[in-house]
Design an enzyme around this catalytic site. Structure first.
Site, PDB file in Angstrom:
ATOM      1  N   ASP A  79      -7.713  -4.506  -0.055  1.00  0.00           N
ATOM      2  CA  ASP A  79      -7.710  -4.440   1.400  1.00  0.00           C
ATOM      3  C   ASP A  79      -9.550  -3.744   1.108  1.00  0.00           C
ATOM      4  O   ASP A  79      -9.959  -3.911   2.271  1.00  0.00           O
ATOM      5  CB  ASP A  79      -7.206  -2.760   1.064  1.00  0.00           C
ATOM      6  CG  ASP A  79      -6.707  -2.138   0.164  1.00  0.00           C
ATOM      7  OD1 ASP A  79      -8.032  -1.832  -0.776  1.00  0.00           O
ATOM      8  OD2 ASP A  79      -6.652  -0.764   0.193  1.00  0.00           O
TER       9      ASP A  79
ATOM     10  N   MET B 279      -4.865  -2.846  -3.717  1.00  0.00           N
ATOM     11  CA  MET B 279      -5.119  -3.558  -4.559  1.00  0.00           C
ATOM     12  C   MET B 279      -3.983  -3.193  -5.678  1.00  0.00           C
ATOM     13  O   MET B 279      -3.951  -1.632  -6.011  1.00  0.00           O
ATOM     14  CB  MET B 279      -6.885  -3.386  -5.402  1.00  0.00           C
ATOM     15  CG  MET B 279      -7.082  -4.313  -4.073  1.00  0.00           C
ATOM     16  SD  MET B 279      -9.430  -3.807  -4.025  1.00  0.00           S
ATOM     17  CE  MET B 279      -8.741  -5.416  -5.628  1.00  0.00           C
ATOM     18  N   HIS B 280      -4.499  -3.609  -6.991  1.00  0.00           N
ATOM     19  CA  HIS B 280      -3.932  -3.275  -8.410  1.00  0.00           C
ATOM     20  C   HIS B 280      -2.654  -3.894  -8.805  1.00  0.00           C
ATOM     21  O   HIS B 280      -2.266  -3.432  -9.643  1.00  0.00           O
ATOM     22  CB  HIS B 280      -4.478  -1.847  -9.564  1.00  0.00           C
ATOM     23  CG  HIS B 280      -6.092  -1.722  -8.529  1.00  0.00           C
ATOM     24  ND1 HIS B 280      -7.189  -3.403  -9.203  1.00  0.00           N
ATOM     25  CD2 HIS B 280      -7.586  -1.373  -7.378  1.00  0.00           C
ATOM     26  CE1 HIS B 280      -8.696  -2.829  -8.467  1.00  0.00           C
ATOM     27  NE2 HIS B 280      -8.284  -2.282  -8.237  1.00  0.00           N
TER      28      HIS B 280
END
Ligand SMILES: Nc1ncnc2c1ncn2[C@@H]1O[C@H](COP(=O)(O)OP(=O)(O)O)[C@@H](O)[C@H]1O
Ligand SMILES: O=C(CO)[C@@H](O)[C@H](O)COP(=O)(O)O
Length: 546
Positions: free
Chosen positions: A279, A119-120
């Protein structure tokens, strides 16, 4: 640069873990469509930090084939983490082609793909879809100043949480965009789109810019309650909302493969690509955490404690993330440790490498076998796993790792065990916040590379004081998004139905009361250490950066 390709062919009719037939109780009336002559197949692709994992399943959830391809992580400075999106794409193509070859499935029978990923992270694209620079990752710590700017532009921490449900944290996407604007002006001037890692893979698959709510939650641009971009925050930051892709729910179809992608992957242009999930939410779906009462833990590079929630719920101190779940109209809370299994990896690969005298593939087994000879509690050695700063519960990019309590009787085995216990205590920090909010936790489902180890599962059970279960199919995120693909294709009516039809418990670990007592004694000492060392850690972080 080294790429490894590991392929495991899974025969559909075996009885080994992960090799499952259509269970008798799972007849086709669980499926929303009538009995089909040909089986439909689904791909789950997880763009992880250490590598990409691709899974091919059939419509009953049986795993047909899987493949992994690893890639490097670049750390140009302490606390900076980057990857080349081209590596993710190459790994995607390689692993999809591998599972198609080993799974011996007809291209036209692969009906849909689900995407999951770390992520991110931020992929910066110019107006011709050219990647401008390496992507900044979820555990990158360079944006402390930009987090402060975002908080003040929003009108303070409370106002920010009201807009996007979360405080500004260094790993999130919004501060990365501001960092680019302030530090690489020429790159920022070229910027036309910012995508999350798995959504850059989607762009290359379907030729469109789309994300979905669970991963979008970790950008800090999403109004998590309304499940759409917070145009209010975006304009307060002086950014153009056109930089962001459109947002859908996780089981929605986002498009079909372009002719070029279909040819490259050995699939057809009828193959759909569903929203998928970040995820953590994908892993939770793969673990069946789609309703209240079940909590999942994951020990991968990062550590995650994840609970489903029917409504958006908040930890008053903002230590847990409140994000949209991959389940339509639901949310989740999670605590994240930045260097969880990553701490054991550091210990085994950078510190004791070669000393255990075994081949690389067996290095974790050898190290943890030594740790297993040491009593629970490591005879009083504690380890703080803050090797790259920490998110939950401290939100401190300057936190640093440390062994505390060593004496002359302690050995390498004590230190390995202390690393594993420190990682598990860090997860307990999140569990304590979750239970203090009155969230019911009836069951803990363990996943990720660390939970494959039975000794670590026992340790989790003893540190958490809860029964820990593992599942037959262990590939959490890739399996979760393959199920979302099956839902998007209409094989199941809902993600809840897909989970209850396909997910089976493999193993249960009960609490060892004597070990749990020792951990209860040590945990408060562990918890106090951060506060006691915080100032010294900050000074050392400054020294390391100088
Ligand atoms: N046999 C093992 N015993 C203990 N820990 C292990 C073992 N194998 C892997 N691990 C842990 O799992 C981590 C990798 O987990 P994984 O879920 O594959 O990673 P990622 O987050 O990159 O997807 C390693 O860093 C290591 O800490
Ligand atoms: O930052 C988070 C979640 O908020 C991490 O969980 C990343 O999403 C990457 O995780 P792994 O590569 O360790 O699975």
């Amino acid at each position: 640069m080294q790429h490894w390709l590991l392929i495991r062919i899974i025969l559909p009719l075996g009885s080994h873990d992960g090799h499952r037939r259509l269970p008798q109780e799972l007849s086709h009336d669980h499926l929303s469509s009538p009995i089909k002559q040909t089986m439909s197949y689904y791909l789950g692709i997880d763009i992880g930090t250490s590598g990409t994992k691709t899974l091919l399943i059939d419509e009953t959830g049986a795993v047909i084939a899987e493949a992994n391809a690893e890639y490097p992580l670049h750390q140009p400075k302490p606390g900076w983490t980057e990857q080349d999106p081209e590596d993710w794409w190459n790994a995607t193509v390689k692993t999809v082609r591998s599972v198609m070859k080993s799974g011996k499935v007809k291209p036209a029978d692969v009906k849909a793909i689900g995407l999951s990923g770390q992520m991110h992270g931020s992929v910066f694209l110019d107006k011709n879809d050219k990647v401008i620079r390496n992507a900044l990752l979820w555990n990158d710590q360079r944006t402390a100043a930009q987090c402060d700017e975002i908080t003040s532009a929003a009108g303070g921490r409370k106002a920010l949480i009201k807009m996007v449900a979360n405080p500004a944290l260094t790993g999130f996407q919004a501060p990365k965009v501001l960092w680019l604007r302030e530090n690489e002006k020429r790159n920022f001037d070229k910027l036309a789109k910012v995508l999350l890692p798995k959504d850059d893979i989607r762009r290359r698959l379907i030729g469109d810019y789309v994300t979905e709510v669970s991963d979008a939650s970790g950008t800090l641009f999403l109004d998590v309650v309304k499940r759409k971009w917070s145009t209010k925050l975006i304009s307060k930051l002086g950014l153009d909302a056109g930089l962001l892709p459109r947002v859908v729910e996780s089981d929605e179809v986002t498009g079909t493969l372009t002719a070029e992608a279909a040819k490259l992957l050995g699939l057809t242009t009828d193959c759909k690509v569903v929203g998928g999930a970040g995820d953590c939410a994908a892993g939770a779906v793969g673990n069946g955490v789609v309703k209240s009462g079940v909590l999942s833990t994951s020990i991968g590079t990062s550590g995650v404690m994840f609970v489903h929630s029917d409504q958006p719920q908040y930890d008053a101190d903002g230590r847990l993330h409140t994000f949209c779940h991959a389940v339509n109209g639901k949310w989740h809370m999670m605590g994240v440790n930045l260097t969880s299994g990553g701490s054991l990896q550091w210990w085994v690969d950078s510190v004791i490498r070669g000393l255990t005298g075994v081949a690389d593939a067996k290095r974790y087994e050898a190290a943890t076998a030594e740790a297993a000879k040491v009593a629970a509690g490591s005879d009083g050695v504690l380890f703080l796993p803050y090797l790259n700063g920490e998110r939950t519960p401290h939100a401190d990019p300057n936190a640093r790792g440390s062994f505390v309590g060593m004496n002359l009787t302690h050995t390498r085995g004590h230190m390995t065990r202390a690393v594993m216990e420190g990682i598990t205590f860090a997860l307990r920090d999140s569990l304590e916040i979750i239970t203090s909010m009155g969230v019911p936790v009836k069951q803990v489902r363990a996943s990720g590379g660390g939970s494959k180890n039975p000794m670590w599962r026992q340790m989790q059970s003893d540190v958490f004081g809860k029964k820990v279960t593992t599942l037959v199919v262990e590939q959490g995120p890739a399996f979760g998004v393959a199920l979302l693909a099956a839902v998007g294709d209409g094989a199941y009516k809902s993600i809840e139905q897909a989970c209850s039809a396909t997910i089976k418990v493999a193993d249960e670990t009960a609490v060892d009361k004597a070990a749990a007592k020792k951990y209860d004694q040590l945990f408060p000492i562990y918890r106090d250490l951060y506060g006691n060392l915080k100032e010294s850690m900050a000074q050392l972080a400054k020294y390391q950066a100088s």
